[in-house]
Motif scaffolding. Structure first.
Motif, PDB file in Angstrom:
ATOM      1  N   LEU A  68       0.811  -1.223   0.000  1.00 16.68           N
ATOM      2  CA  LEU A  68       0.000   0.000   0.000  1.00 16.68           C
ATOM      3  C   LEU A  68       0.841   1.268   0.000  1.00 16.68           C
ATOM      4  CD1 LEU A  68      -2.833  -1.107   2.451  1.00 16.68           C
ATOM      5  CD2 LEU A  68      -2.993  -0.748  -0.027  1.00 16.68           C
ATOM      6  N   SER A  69       2.166   1.124  -0.168  1.00 16.88           N
ATOM      7  CA  SER A  69       2.995   2.319  -0.096  1.00 16.88           C
ATOM      8  C   SER A  69       3.463   2.783  -1.470  1.00 16.88           C
ATOM      9  CB  SER A  69       4.193   2.039   0.826  1.00 16.88           C
ATOM     10  OG  SER A  69       5.396   2.302   0.149  1.00 16.88           O
ATOM     11  N   ARG A  70       3.565   4.079  -1.603  1.00 17.73           N
ATOM     12  CA  ARG A  70       4.028   4.652  -2.872  1.00 17.73           C
ATOM     13  C   ARG A  70       5.509   4.404  -3.082  1.00 17.73           C
ATOM     14  NH1 ARG A  70       1.328   7.386  -6.201  1.00 17.73           N
ATOM     15  NH2 ARG A  70      -0.777   8.024  -5.694  1.00 17.73           N
ATOM     16  N   ASP A  71       6.270   4.335  -2.002  1.00 14.72           N
ATOM     17  CA  ASP A  71       7.714   4.081  -2.137  1.00 14.72           C
ATOM     18  C   ASP A  71       7.989   2.598  -2.305  1.00 14.72           C
ATOM     19  OD1 ASP A  71       7.897   6.731  -1.366  1.00 14.72           O
ATOM     20  OD2 ASP A  71       8.010   6.166   0.747  1.00 14.72           O
ATOM     21  N   GLY A  72       7.054   1.783  -1.895  1.00 12.86           N
ATOM     22  CA  GLY A  72       7.281   0.343  -1.962  1.00 12.86           C
ATOM     23  C   GLY A  72       6.736  -0.228  -3.249  1.00 12.86           C
ATOM     24  N   GLY A  73       5.687  -1.015  -3.135  1.00 17.96           N
ATOM     25  CA  GLY A  73       5.188  -1.739  -4.296  1.00 17.96           C
ATOM     26  C   GLY A  73       4.319  -0.931  -5.242  1.00 17.96           C
ATOM     27  N   ASN A  74       3.597   0.057  -4.697  1.00 18.38           N
ATOM     28  CA  ASN A  74       2.644   0.778  -5.547  1.00 18.38           C
ATOM     29  C   ASN A  74       1.595  -0.157  -6.128  1.00 18.38           C
ATOM     30  OD1 ASN A  74       2.769   3.558  -5.727  1.00 18.38           O
ATOM     31  ND2 ASN A  74       4.651   3.470  -6.942  1.00 18.38           N
ATOM     32  N   CYS A  75       1.432  -1.326  -5.542  1.00 18.20           N
ATOM     33  CA  CYS A  75       0.538  -2.346  -6.096  1.00 18.20           C
ATOM     34  C   CYS A  75      -0.893  -1.821  -6.214  1.00 18.20           C
ATOM     35  CB  CYS A  75       0.519  -3.580  -5.205  1.00 18.20           C
ATOM     36  SG  CYS A  75       2.133  -4.045  -4.567  1.00 18.20           S
ATOM     37  N   PHE A  76      -1.285  -0.964  -5.262  1.00 19.49           N
ATOM     38  CA  PHE A  76      -2.665  -0.481  -5.211  1.00 19.49           C
ATOM     39  C   PHE A  76      -3.031   0.375  -6.415  1.00 19.49           C
ATOM     40  CE2 PHE A  76       0.005   2.662  -3.281  1.00 19.49           C
ATOM     41  CZ  PHE A  76      -0.525   3.871  -3.702  1.00 19.49           C
ATOM     42  N   LEU A  77      -2.022   0.863  -7.140  1.00 25.42           N
ATOM     43  CA  LEU A  77      -2.346   1.649  -8.344  1.00 25.42           C
ATOM     44  C   LEU A  77      -3.069   0.781  -9.363  1.00 25.42           C
ATOM     45  CD1 LEU A  77       0.897   3.722  -9.026  1.00 25.42           C
ATOM     46  CD2 LEU A  77      -1.210   4.452  -7.905  1.00 25.42           C
ATOM     47  N   CYS A  78      -2.765  -0.503  -9.370  1.00 26.28           N
ATOM     48  CA  CYS A  78      -3.333  -1.410 -10.377  1.00 26.28           C
ATOM     49  C   CYS A  78      -4.263  -2.469  -9.795  1.00 26.28           C
ATOM     50  CB  CYS A  78      -2.218  -2.131 -11.122  1.00 26.28           C
ATOM     51  SG  CYS A  78      -1.181  -1.033 -12.094  1.00 26.28           S
ATOM     52  N   HIS A  79      -4.176  -2.721  -8.495  1.00 29.05           N
ATOM     53  CA  HIS A  79      -4.953  -3.814  -7.898  1.00 29.05           C
ATOM     54  C   HIS A  79      -5.827  -3.292  -6.769  1.00 29.05           C
ATOM     55  CE1 HIS A  79      -2.701  -7.168  -9.713  1.00 29.05           C
ATOM     56  NE2 HIS A  79      -1.606  -6.462  -9.522  1.00 29.05           N
ATOM     57  N   SER A  80      -7.018  -3.876  -6.611  1.00 30.65           N
ATOM     58  CA  SER A  80      -7.726  -3.616  -5.368  1.00 30.65           C
ATOM     59  C   SER A  80      -7.150  -4.542  -4.307  1.00 30.65           C
ATOM     60  CB  SER A  80      -9.230  -3.803  -5.538  1.00 30.65           C
ATOM     61  OG  SER A  80      -9.534  -5.156  -5.711  1.00 30.65           O
ATOM     62  N   VAL A  81      -7.024  -4.010  -3.096  1.00 33.85           N
ATOM     63  CA  VAL A  81      -6.387  -4.712  -1.982  1.00 33.85           C
ATOM     64  C   VAL A  81      -7.387  -4.712  -0.822  1.00 33.85           C
ATOM     65  CG1 VAL A  81      -4.392  -4.656  -0.412  1.00 33.85           C
ATOM     66  CG2 VAL A  81      -4.162  -3.745  -2.735  1.00 33.85           C
ATOM     67  N   PRO A  82      -7.687  -5.884  -0.229  1.00 42.04           N
ATOM     68  CA  PRO A  82      -8.632  -5.903   0.892  1.00 42.04           C
ATOM     69  C   PRO A  82      -8.099  -5.059   2.059  1.00 42.04           C
ATOM     70  CG  PRO A  82      -8.109  -8.144   0.152  1.00 42.04           C
ATOM     71  CD  PRO A  82      -7.169  -7.215  -0.553  1.00 42.04           C
ATOM     72  N   ASP A  83      -8.992  -4.487   2.843  1.00 42.39           N
ATOM     73  CA  ASP A  83      -8.619  -3.704   4.035  1.00 42.39           C
ATOM     74  C   ASP A  83      -7.642  -2.582   3.722  1.00 42.39           C
ATOM     75  OD1 ASP A  83     -10.092  -5.583   5.478  1.00 42.39           O
ATOM     76  OD2 ASP A  83      -8.320  -6.884   5.665  1.00 42.39           O
ATOM     77  N   ALA A  84      -7.871  -1.892   2.613  1.00 47.97           N
ATOM     78  CA  ALA A  84      -6.935  -0.826   2.229  1.00 47.97           C
ATOM     79  C   ALA A  84      -7.331   0.506   2.841  1.00 47.97           C
ATOM     80  CB  ALA A  84      -6.872  -0.708   0.716  1.00 47.97           C
ATOM     81  N   GLY A  85      -8.408   0.522   3.642  1.00 46.24           N
ATOM     82  CA  GLY A  85      -8.835   1.774   4.277  1.00 46.24           C
ATOM     83  C   GLY A  85      -9.231   2.802   3.236  1.00 46.24           C
ATOM     84  N   GLU A  86      -8.668   3.978   3.358  1.00 45.15           N
ATOM     85  CA  GLU A  86      -9.048   5.107   2.491  1.00 45.15           C
ATOM     86  C   GLU A  86      -8.270   5.132   1.175  1.00 45.15           C
ATOM     87  OE1 GLU A  86     -11.442   7.727   3.561  1.00 45.15           O
ATOM     88  OE2 GLU A  86     -11.810   5.850   4.637  1.00 45.15           O
ATOM     89  N   THR A  87      -7.279   4.244   1.021  1.00 43.98           N
ATOM     90  CA  THR A  87      -6.431   4.298  -0.171  1.00 43.98           C
ATOM     91  C   THR A  87      -7.260   4.066  -1.434  1.00 43.98           C
ATOM     92  OG1 THR A  87      -4.756   3.233   1.180  1.00 43.98           O
ATOM     93  CG2 THR A  87      -4.273   3.395  -1.164  1.00 43.98           C
ATOM     94  N   PRO A  88      -7.220   4.989  -2.403  1.00 47.72           N
ATOM     95  CA  PRO A  88      -7.934   4.743  -3.666  1.00 47.72           C
ATOM     96  C   PRO A  88      -7.250   3.603  -4.428  1.00 47.72           C
ATOM     97  CG  PRO A  88      -6.871   6.917  -3.664  1.00 47.72           C
ATOM     98  CD  PRO A  88      -6.449   6.223  -2.413  1.00 47.72           C
ATOM     99  N   LEU A  89      -8.036   2.712  -5.007  1.00 47.78           N
ATOM    100  CA  LEU A  89      -7.459   1.492  -5.587  1.00 47.78           C
ATOM    101  C   LEU A  89      -7.688   1.405  -7.091  1.00 47.78           C
ATOM    102  CD1 LEU A  89      -8.804  -0.794  -2.746  1.00 47.78           C
ATOM    103  CD2 LEU A  89      -6.426  -0.070  -3.030  1.00 47.78           C
ATOM    104  N   GLY A  90      -6.753   0.804  -7.790  1.00 48.80           N
ATOM    105  CA  GLY A  90      -6.848   0.669  -9.242  1.00 48.80           C
ATOM    106  C   GLY A  90      -7.468  -0.658  -9.670  1.00 48.80           C
ATOM    107  N   ASN A  91      -7.763  -0.759 -10.963  1.00 49.45           N
ATOM    108  CA  ASN A  91      -8.360  -2.012 -11.456  1.00 49.45           C
ATOM    109  C   ASN A  91      -7.736  -2.469 -12.779  1.00 49.45           C
ATOM    110  OD1 ASN A  91      -9.394  -0.162 -13.160  1.00 49.45           O
ATOM    111  ND2 ASN A  91     -11.554  -0.584 -12.753  1.00 49.45           N
ATOM    112  N   ILE A  92      -6.475  -2.138 -12.999  1.00 47.08           N
ATOM    113  CA  ILE A  92      -5.786  -2.612 -14.208  1.00 47.08           C
ATOM    114  C   ILE A  92      -5.480  -4.100 -14.081  1.00 47.08           C
ATOM    115  CG2 ILE A  92      -3.616  -2.428 -15.524  1.00 47.08           C
ATOM    116  CD1 ILE A  92      -3.648   0.569 -14.780  1.00 47.08           C
ATOM    117  N   GLY A  93      -5.123  -4.533 -12.878  1.00 48.85           N
ATOM    118  CA  GLY A  93      -4.860  -5.950 -12.612  1.00 48.85           C
ATOM    119  C   GLY A  93      -6.023  -6.562 -11.851  1.00 48.85           C
TER     120      GLY A  93
END
Ligand code: HEC
Length: 163
Positions: A68-93
């Motif tokens: 869920l971190s911008r410096d780390g994986g940035n996975c949330f930009l492309c994937h929805s992640v369970p329990d991500a709280g307020e983080t806006p999530l992507g749907n490319i993956g």
């Protein structure tokens, strides 16, 4: 003289063809990490990397932070992640919910290390590869996106996503 040169050239071509064929056949089997001595070596077999990259077991909490971190994986930009709280999530993956049930640790490890080994045209970044990349900013040259320990942490976190 000319004959000898031509023969040498032909031999060179033949040799390259054989080497090329060997690389095509064994390249995917033998370690890709070995190409870069600064990375932990790993072995890709049948769409997976069985052995963990580190001796320290992955930590799911640190893994979730990396996902869920911008410096780390940035996975949330492309994937929805369970329990991500307020983080806006992507749907490319595909959504990562339930991925711990769909895939094994060994499959997840390869997916993170180098997704192009699973799908040649994958748009997902290769998180633990430094060779053969295009358009890399100088500051990131030779550095994988995640450390070997972070790869293990993220694998450990993904394995907890079983629903
Ligand atoms: C730029 C977009 C992008 C980013 C960033 C990204 N992925 Fe992906 N991911 C994809 C796509 C697209 C797929 C679908 C398969 C493919 O095209 O390779 C995928 C597939 C996957 C899969 C397989 C899912 C399944 O159900 O088969 C997993 C697991 C995964 N990603 C985890 C991650 C993790 C963890 C991160 C962060 C470290 C991440 N991804 C970052 C785009 C992305």
């Amino acid at each position: 003289m000319a004959g000898a040169v031509i023969q040498l050239n032909l031999y060179g071509q033949w040799q390259r063809a054989v080497l090329g064929a060997c690389a095509a056949i064994f390249g995917p089997v033998l370690s890709a990490g070995a190409a870069d001595p600064s990375l932990v070596a790993f072995r890709v077999e049948g769409g997976q990397i069985r052995a963990p990259l580190t001796s320290e077991a992955g930590d799911p909490a640190r893994g979730k932070t990396a996902v869920l971190s911008r410096d780390g994986g940035n996975c949330f930009l492309c994937h929805s992640v369970p329990d991500a709280g307020e983080t806006p999530l992507g749907n490319i993956g595909p959504p990562l919910a339930g991925v711990g049930k769909r895939l094994t640790a060994a499959q997840l490890r390869l997916r993170l290390v180098d997704s192009t080994r699973i799908n040649r045209n994958s748009v997902m970044p290769a998180y633990y590869r430094t060779k053969g990349m295009r358009n890399v900013a100088p500051a990131y040259l030779g550095k994988p996106l995640l450390t070997a320990q972070q790869v293990e942490d993220v694998v450990a976190y993904l394995l907890t996503l079983r629903n």
